[in-house]
Scaffold this motif. Sequence first.
Motif, PDB file in Angstrom:
ATOM      1  N   TRP A   1       0.888  -1.177  -0.250  1.00 11.36           N
ATOM      2  CA  TRP A   1       0.025  -0.045  -0.089  1.00 11.36           C
ATOM      3  C   TRP A   1       0.809   1.197  -0.290  1.00 11.36           C
ATOM      4  O   TRP A   1       0.476   1.870  -0.585  1.00 11.36           O
ATOM      5  N   ALA A   2       1.389   1.799   0.961  1.00 13.93           N
ATOM      6  CA  ALA A   2       2.420   2.325   0.765  1.00 13.93           C
ATOM      7  C   ALA A   2       3.465   2.764  -0.323  1.00 13.93           C
ATOM      8  O   ALA A   2       3.683   3.660  -0.878  1.00 13.93           O
ATOM      9  N   ARG A   3       3.926   1.547  -1.209  1.00 14.20           N
ATOM     10  CA  ARG A   3       4.808   1.679  -2.422  1.00 14.20           C
ATOM     11  C   ARG A   3       3.940   2.341  -3.277  1.00 14.20           C
ATOM     12  O   ARG A   3       3.973   3.418  -3.994  1.00 14.20           O
ATOM     13  N   GLU A   4       1.778   2.355  -3.326  1.00 19.78           N
ATOM     14  CA  GLU A   4       1.422   2.110  -4.783  1.00 19.78           C
ATOM     15  C   GLU A   4       0.573   2.955  -3.828  1.00 19.78           C
ATOM     16  O   GLU A   4      -0.038   4.297  -4.494  1.00 19.78           O
ATOM     17  N   GLU A   5       0.561   3.607  -2.772  1.00 21.71           N
ATOM     18  CA  GLU A   5      -0.267   5.382  -2.501  1.00 21.71           C
ATOM     19  C   GLU A   5       1.087   5.818  -1.780  1.00 21.71           C
ATOM     20  O   GLU A   5       0.433   6.066  -0.827  1.00 21.71           O
ATOM     21  N   SER A   6       2.690   6.175  -2.132  1.00 25.42           N
ATOM     22  CA  SER A   6       3.246   6.527  -1.968  1.00 25.42           C
ATOM     23  C   SER A   6       2.457   8.269  -1.455  1.00 25.42           C
ATOM     24  O   SER A   6       3.427   8.676  -0.518  1.00 25.42           O
ATOM     25  N   LEU A   7       2.435   8.979  -2.247  1.00 23.98           N
ATOM     26  CA  LEU A   7       2.226  10.092  -1.457  1.00 23.98           C
ATOM     27  C   LEU A   7       0.700  10.609  -0.703  1.00 23.98           C
ATOM     28  O   LEU A   7       0.801  11.510   0.350  1.00 23.98           O
ATOM     29  N   LEU A   8       0.562   9.434  -0.789  1.00 18.71           N
ATOM     30  CA  LEU A   8      -1.128   9.345   0.479  1.00 18.71           C
ATOM     31  C   LEU A   8      -0.371   8.981   1.713  1.00 18.71           C
ATOM     32  O   LEU A   8      -0.425   9.264   2.782  1.00 18.71           O
ATOM     33  N   ALA A   9       0.494   7.759   1.899  1.00 16.41           N
ATOM     34  CA  ALA A   9       1.241   7.538   2.763  1.00 16.41           C
ATOM     35  C   ALA A   9       1.984   8.354   3.877  1.00 16.41           C
ATOM     36  O   ALA A   9       2.462   8.413   4.503  1.00 16.41           O
ATOM     37  N   ALA A  10       2.685  10.044   2.531  1.00 13.72           N
ATOM     38  CA  ALA A  10       3.875  10.805   3.090  1.00 13.72           C
ATOM     39  C   ALA A  10       2.800  12.007   3.426  1.00 13.72           C
ATOM     40  O   ALA A  10       3.571  12.140   4.225  1.00 13.72           O
ATOM     41  N   CYS A  11       1.754  11.556   3.374  1.00 10.78           N
ATOM     42  CA  CYS A  11       0.802  13.096   4.161  1.00 10.78           C
ATOM     43  C   CYS A  11       0.847  13.242   5.771  1.00 10.78           C
ATOM     44  O   CYS A  11       0.482  11.941   5.982  1.00 10.78           O
ATOM     45  N   HIS A  12       0.836  14.081   5.678  1.00  9.72           N
ATOM     46  CA  HIS A  12       0.471  14.181   7.646  1.00  9.72           C
ATOM     47  C   HIS A  12      -0.567  13.685   7.545  1.00  9.72           C
ATOM     48  O   HIS A  12      -1.447  14.111   7.745  1.00  9.72           O
ATOM     49  N   PRO A  13      -0.521  13.511   9.286  1.00  7.35           N
ATOM     50  CA  PRO A  13       0.292  12.627   9.883  1.00  7.35           C
ATOM     51  C   PRO A  13       0.827  11.138   8.707  1.00  7.35           C
ATOM     52  O   PRO A  13      -0.091  10.741   8.973  1.00  7.35           O
ATOM     53  N   ALA A  14       2.476  10.968   8.803  1.00 11.45           N
ATOM     54  CA  ALA A  14       2.935  10.510   7.191  1.00 11.45           C
ATOM     55  C   ALA A  14       2.942   8.924   8.513  1.00 11.45           C
ATOM     56  O   ALA A  14       3.084   8.233   9.801  1.00 11.45           O
ATOM     57  N   GLY A  15       2.998   7.958   8.261  1.00 11.49           N
ATOM     58  CA  GLY A  15       2.276   6.763   8.290  1.00 11.49           C
ATOM     59  C   GLY A  15       1.224   5.799   7.825  1.00 11.49           C
ATOM     60  O   GLY A  15       1.082   5.686   7.018  1.00 11.49           O
ATOM     61  N   ALA A  16       1.839   4.652   8.806  1.00  9.59           N
ATOM     62  CA  ALA A  16       0.191   3.434   8.548  1.00  9.59           C
ATOM     63  C   ALA A  16      -0.991   3.916   8.514  1.00  9.59           C
ATOM     64  O   ALA A  16      -1.152   4.695   9.205  1.00  9.59           O
ATOM     65  N   PRO A  17      -2.154   3.282   8.092  1.00 10.04           N
ATOM     66  CA  PRO A  17      -3.633   3.729   7.909  1.00 10.04           C
ATOM     67  C   PRO A  17      -3.614   3.306   9.647  1.00 10.04           C
ATOM     68  O   PRO A  17      -3.385   2.357  10.725  1.00 10.04           O
ATOM     69  N   PRO A  18      -4.469   4.543  10.257  1.00 10.39           N
ATOM     70  CA  PRO A  18      -4.912   3.816  11.786  1.00 10.39           C
ATOM     71  C   PRO A  18      -5.364   2.711  12.263  1.00 10.39           C
ATOM     72  O   PRO A  18      -4.911   2.514  13.262  1.00 10.39           O
ATOM     73  N   CYS A  19      -5.775   2.378  11.063  1.00  4.36           N
ATOM     74  CA  CYS A  19      -6.702   1.175  10.951  1.00  4.36           C
ATOM     75  C   CYS A  19      -5.682  -0.672  11.769  1.00  4.36           C
ATOM     76  O   CYS A  19      -6.319  -1.144  12.127  1.00  4.36           O
ATOM     77  N   VAL A  20      -3.928  -0.517  11.498  1.00  3.64           N
ATOM     78  CA  VAL A  20      -3.375  -0.829  11.815  1.00  3.64           C
ATOM     79  C   VAL A  20      -3.348  -1.278  13.354  1.00  3.64           C
ATOM     80  O   VAL A  20      -2.867  -2.184  13.817  1.00  3.64           O
ATOM     81  N   ALA A  21      -3.248  -0.076  14.239  1.00 10.39           N
ATOM     82  CA  ALA A  21      -2.957  -0.801  15.281  1.00 10.39           C
ATOM     83  C   ALA A  21      -4.207  -1.427  16.088  1.00 10.39           C
ATOM     84  O   ALA A  21      -3.308  -2.039  16.999  1.00 10.39           O
ATOM     85  N   GLU A  22      -5.949  -1.047  15.456  1.00  9.73           N
ATOM     86  CA  GLU A  22      -6.288  -1.844  15.626  1.00  9.73           C
ATOM     87  C   GLU A  22      -5.856  -2.973  15.447  1.00  9.73           C
ATOM     88  O   GLU A  22      -6.710  -4.171  15.978  1.00  9.73           O
ATOM     89  N   ASP A  23      -5.473  -4.060  14.249  1.00  3.29           N
ATOM     90  CA  ASP A  23      -5.586  -4.699  14.038  1.00  3.29           C
ATOM     91  C   ASP A  23      -4.621  -5.787  14.665  1.00  3.29           C
ATOM     92  O   ASP A  23      -4.606  -6.985  15.109  1.00  3.29           O
ATOM     93  N   MET A  24      -3.633  -4.718  14.704  1.00  3.98           N
ATOM     94  CA  MET A  24      -2.240  -5.524  15.859  1.00  3.98           C
ATOM     95  C   MET A  24      -2.639  -5.328  17.332  1.00  3.98           C
ATOM     96  O   MET A  24      -1.988  -6.157  17.747  1.00  3.98           O
ATOM     97  N   ALA A  25      -3.474  -5.311  17.754  1.00  2.00           N
ATOM     98  CA  ALA A  25      -4.476  -5.511  19.606  1.00  2.00           C
ATOM     99  C   ALA A  25      -4.809  -6.623  19.491  1.00  2.00           C
ATOM    100  O   ALA A  25      -5.122  -6.717  20.027  1.00  2.00           O
TER     101      ALA A  25
END
Length: 238
Positions: free
Chosen positions: A100-124
Motif C-alpha cells: 500500500w505504501a509503495r502504490e499510495e506513496s503520496l497518501l502514505a507520506a501525508c501528515h500524519p505520515a505512516g500506516a493507516p490508523p486501522c493498523v493499530a487496531e488490527d495489531m491489538a
Amino acid sequence: MLGPDQPPIRLPGILTTVARRAYFASAEPVYKRWRARQDGQPIPRWAGPDPTVKPGAAFVAEAKVVAFWPYREGVVETADALEMTPTEFAIAYLRVVAAWAREESLLAACHPAGAPPCVAEDMAILAARLPEHDQPVTETASRCADRLTALAAEVVTGVLTHPARSPAEAVDAVQEEVRALLAEPAVSIADRVLSSATDLTARLAADRTGIGARQATRLRAVLRDLTALVSDIAEGQS
C-alpha cells in the motif's frame, strides 16, 4: 518518495480543495460533519476521538484507511483460507502495508505520515491472541501491539525513504523482530504424536481402507514398542 530527511507532506487547505471538488463553496460542510453527533454520541472516526485532532488531519487519516481497506480485506481472506498462524499473518499483513505504501506513496507520506490508523487496531487484536506468560496477558499484549504498530510505521518509512527497496525488503528488515514478538510455544513431540494418533484413529474408524495390510503390521509393531515405553515412563512417575 520521501528523502531520508524530508518531513511528512503537509497540504494546506486540503479540506477546501476537496469541498470544492464536491461542489461545496468552502470546507464548512466537512467541518459540520466533523462536529455532528449521532444519538448524543460523536460519530465514530478511524482518526480517533481525540478532540485535538483537526478535521484536516482526520480527513487524511481516514483517506488512508479507505485506500488501505482492499489490501486489508485481501490479506484477512487469505489468512483465513490458509489458516495462518499469528506470526504468518503478521508478516503477510506487513507486506500488504508495504505494498500500500509503495502504490499510495503520496497518501502514505501525508501528515500524519505512516500506516493507516486501522493498523493499530488490527495489531491489538492480533496481539490479544498471545499465549499467557508470567505477566498479565493484557499488559503483554498491549506492549506487543504497540511494537507491532511501530514496526508497521517503520515498514512504511522504509518504503518511502528507500525507493530502490522493494516492499518485501522493507518487511524483511523487521521480520525477525515480528517472529520474536509473536513466538509461538513449541509443540512437544509427544503432543504431535498424540495429535497424529488421534487423527489416524478417527480416519480409520470412518474408513478402514485408509492403510494397507503391510502398513497395519508395521504400525502395530511401532505402537507396541511405544506402548511399552510409555507404560514404563508412566509407572516410573507414579
